[in-house]
Design a protein around this motif. Structure first.
Motif, short mmCIF file in Angstrom:
data_model
loop_
_atom_site.label_atom_id
_atom_site.label_comp_id
_atom_site.label_asym_id
_atom_site.label_seq_id
_atom_site.Cartn_x
_atom_site.Cartn_y
_atom_site.Cartn_z
N LYS A 83 32.91 -35.35 -60.73
CA LYS A 83 32.86 -33.98 -60.22
C LYS A 83 32.43 -33.92 -58.75
CE LYS A 83 32.05 -31.71 -64.67
NZ LYS A 83 31.12 -30.88 -65.47
N ARG A 84 31.48 -34.76 -58.36
CA ARG A 84 30.96 -34.68 -56.99
C ARG A 84 32.02 -35.07 -55.97
NH1 ARG A 84 25.53 -37.49 -54.32
NH2 ARG A 84 25.20 -35.86 -52.77
N SER A 85 33.06 -35.78 -56.41
CA SER A 85 34.09 -36.22 -55.47
C SER A 85 34.99 -35.07 -55.03
CB SER A 85 34.95 -37.33 -56.09
OG SER A 85 35.75 -36.84 -57.17
N ALA A 86 34.83 -33.89 -55.64
CA ALA A 86 35.63 -32.73 -55.24
C ALA A 86 35.10 -32.09 -53.96
CB ALA A 86 35.66 -31.70 -56.36
N THR A 87 33.95 -32.54 -53.47
CA THR A 87 33.38 -32.01 -52.24
C THR A 87 33.86 -32.82 -51.04
OG1 THR A 87 31.41 -33.41 -52.46
CG2 THR A 87 31.34 -31.22 -53.47
N SER A 102 38.61 -40.33 -46.66
CA SER A 102 38.13 -39.18 -47.44
C SER A 102 39.01 -39.05 -48.69
CB SER A 102 38.20 -37.89 -46.63
OG SER A 102 37.39 -37.98 -45.48
N PRO A 103 38.73 -39.83 -49.74
CA PRO A 103 39.55 -39.75 -50.95
C PRO A 103 39.57 -38.35 -51.54
CG PRO A 103 38.09 -41.67 -51.00
CD PRO A 103 37.65 -40.82 -49.85
N ASP A 104 40.69 -37.99 -52.15
CA ASP A 104 40.79 -36.68 -52.79
C ASP A 104 39.83 -36.58 -53.97
OD1 ASP A 104 42.72 -35.78 -51.04
OD2 ASP A 104 44.39 -36.45 -52.30
N ARG A 105 39.86 -37.60 -54.82
CA ARG A 105 38.96 -37.64 -55.97
C ARG A 105 38.66 -39.10 -56.32
NH1 ARG A 105 39.44 -33.11 -54.77
NH2 ARG A 105 39.63 -31.23 -56.05
N THR A 106 37.53 -39.30 -57.00
CA THR A 106 37.25 -40.59 -57.62
C THR A 106 37.11 -40.38 -59.12
OG1 THR A 106 34.88 -40.32 -57.18
CG2 THR A 106 36.16 -41.60 -55.58
N TYR A 107 37.23 -41.46 -59.87
CA TYR A 107 37.15 -41.34 -61.33
C TYR A 107 36.46 -42.58 -61.90
CZ TYR A 107 41.20 -44.51 -61.20
OH TYR A 107 42.04 -45.57 -60.97
N VAL A 123 41.77 -41.59 -56.86
CA VAL A 123 43.06 -40.96 -57.14
C VAL A 123 43.43 -40.07 -55.96
CG1 VAL A 123 41.97 -39.11 -58.50
CG2 VAL A 123 44.42 -39.55 -58.73
N GLU A 124 44.61 -40.31 -55.42
CA GLU A 124 45.16 -39.47 -54.37
C GLU A 124 46.03 -38.39 -55.03
OE1 GLU A 124 45.47 -38.82 -50.83
OE2 GLU A 124 43.46 -39.50 -51.29
N CYS A 125 45.78 -37.13 -54.70
CA CYS A 125 46.47 -36.01 -55.33
C CYS A 125 47.53 -35.46 -54.37
CB CYS A 125 45.47 -34.91 -55.68
SG CYS A 125 44.14 -35.45 -56.78
N LYS A 126 48.78 -35.50 -54.78
CA LYS A 126 49.89 -35.09 -53.93
C LYS A 126 50.66 -33.93 -54.54
CE LYS A 126 49.23 -38.48 -50.99
NZ LYS A 126 48.69 -38.17 -49.64
N THR A 127 51.03 -32.97 -53.70
CA THR A 127 51.98 -31.94 -54.10
C THR A 127 53.16 -32.02 -53.15
OG1 THR A 127 50.78 -30.32 -52.74
CG2 THR A 127 50.25 -30.39 -55.07
N THR A 128 54.34 -31.93 -53.67
CA THR A 128 55.53 -32.13 -52.85
C THR A 128 56.71 -31.35 -53.42
OG1 THR A 128 57.06 -33.82 -51.99
CG2 THR A 128 56.14 -34.20 -54.17
N GLN A 129 57.68 -31.07 -52.55
CA GLN A 129 58.94 -30.47 -52.97
C GLN A 129 60.02 -31.53 -53.16
OE1 GLN A 129 59.28 -27.13 -53.81
NE2 GLN A 129 57.06 -27.30 -53.56
N LEU A 154 36.84 -50.79 -53.46
CA LEU A 154 37.18 -50.56 -54.86
C LEU A 154 38.43 -51.33 -55.22
CD1 LEU A 154 36.48 -46.71 -55.04
CD2 LEU A 154 35.03 -48.55 -55.92
N GLN A 155 38.61 -51.59 -56.50
CA GLN A 155 39.68 -52.48 -56.96
C GLN A 155 40.85 -51.76 -57.62
OE1 GLN A 155 39.70 -55.82 -56.22
NE2 GLN A 155 37.89 -55.22 -55.04
N GLN A 156 40.70 -50.47 -57.91
CA GLN A 156 41.77 -49.77 -58.63
C GLN A 156 41.92 -48.35 -58.12
OE1 GLN A 156 41.87 -50.15 -62.96
NE2 GLN A 156 42.46 -48.00 -63.15
N GLY A 157 43.15 -47.90 -58.08
CA GLY A 157 43.42 -46.53 -57.68
C GLY A 157 44.69 -46.01 -58.30
#
Length: 229
Positions: A83-87, A102-107, A123-129, A154-157
């Motif tokens: 949750k804290r990664s949303a800041t 500045s990663p979008d989120r971590t998990y 995790v990189e969060c993408k929105t696209t057309q 880190l070793q995984q994304g």
């Protein structure tokens, strides 16, 4: 660990900190695989010759929709978003302070595992057309994630995407040390030679040329014949 996590108190402070280094969205530009910007254009922007990119509707929408993409990712993958990664936060390399991400989120990679750094992923969060092929994601997305993983140690994304508002998918990637090492060589060169040293990157497309040679003299018009044309 050879990095520091910076947590600005305001969004504007976060934006100002990002200007002091090379972020993950700029790495693909440096190596020439960003379809939206060239090294010459990035150099001009980073050296203050051109104004910063203004946030447009699509950029703002992408930021707002990060929560939705992260939730889709959590639902599909079964992983827990931290949750804290949303800041707004920045991970800064201690030795080369211009390496900033500045990663979008971590998990948490393993929900049942220890809540420590070794169990984290990005995790990189993408929105696209664009229509997205899960087996051939855009190269600049891959570069962005690998740079983030390397700086964050880190070793995984994962890259998670929402395409045209109706198609969601994601793909996991392991950290690629050799590729990251090459990326850092290119970032070092760009930062030291071009940003700090003032070495101008070559103009590589029409837009670069028009930006570089944007002057004309009124009234000085030459009618060319067909051979010259």
């Amino acid at each position: 660990m050879s990095f520091t996590i910076l947590r600005p108190t305001t969004h504007q402070e976060w934006l100002e900190l990002r200007k002091t280094g090379i972020g993950s969205s700029e790495v693909a530009t440096i190596i020439g695989v960003n379809p939206y910007e060239t090294p010459y254009q990035l150099w001009r922007r980073k050296t203050g010759q051109d104004a910063p990119i203004e946030e447009n509707f699509f950029m703002k929408a992408g930021h707002y929709l990060e929560d939705a993409v992260a939730q889709f990712y959590s639902d599909e993958s079964g992983r827990e978003i931290i949750k804290r990664s949303a800041t707004d936060f920045i991970i800064c390399n201690n030795d080369k302070t211009y390496l900033k991400v500045s990663p979008d989120r971590t998990y948490w990679v393993d929900k049942a595992g220890k809540k420590n750094h070794e169990n984290k992923g990005i995790v990189e969060c993408k929105t696209t057309q664009m229509t997205i092929d899960k087996n051939d994601l855009p190269k600049h997305w891959f570069c962005q994630l690998q740079y983030q993983l390397g700086v964050a140690e880190l070793q995984q994304g994962s890259i998670a995407y929402l395409s045209q508002g109706r198609d969601f998918g994601y793909r996991d990637y392991a950290f690629a040390p050799d590729f990251y090492a090459w990326l850092i060589e290119e970032v070092d060169r760009f930062w030291i030679d071009c940003i700090k040293g003032g070495q101008e990157p070559s103009a590589i497309n029409v837009k670069d040329v028009l930006i570089k040679y944007n002057q004309h003299i009124d009234g000085k018009i030459l009618e060319v014949d067909e051979d010259i044309f």
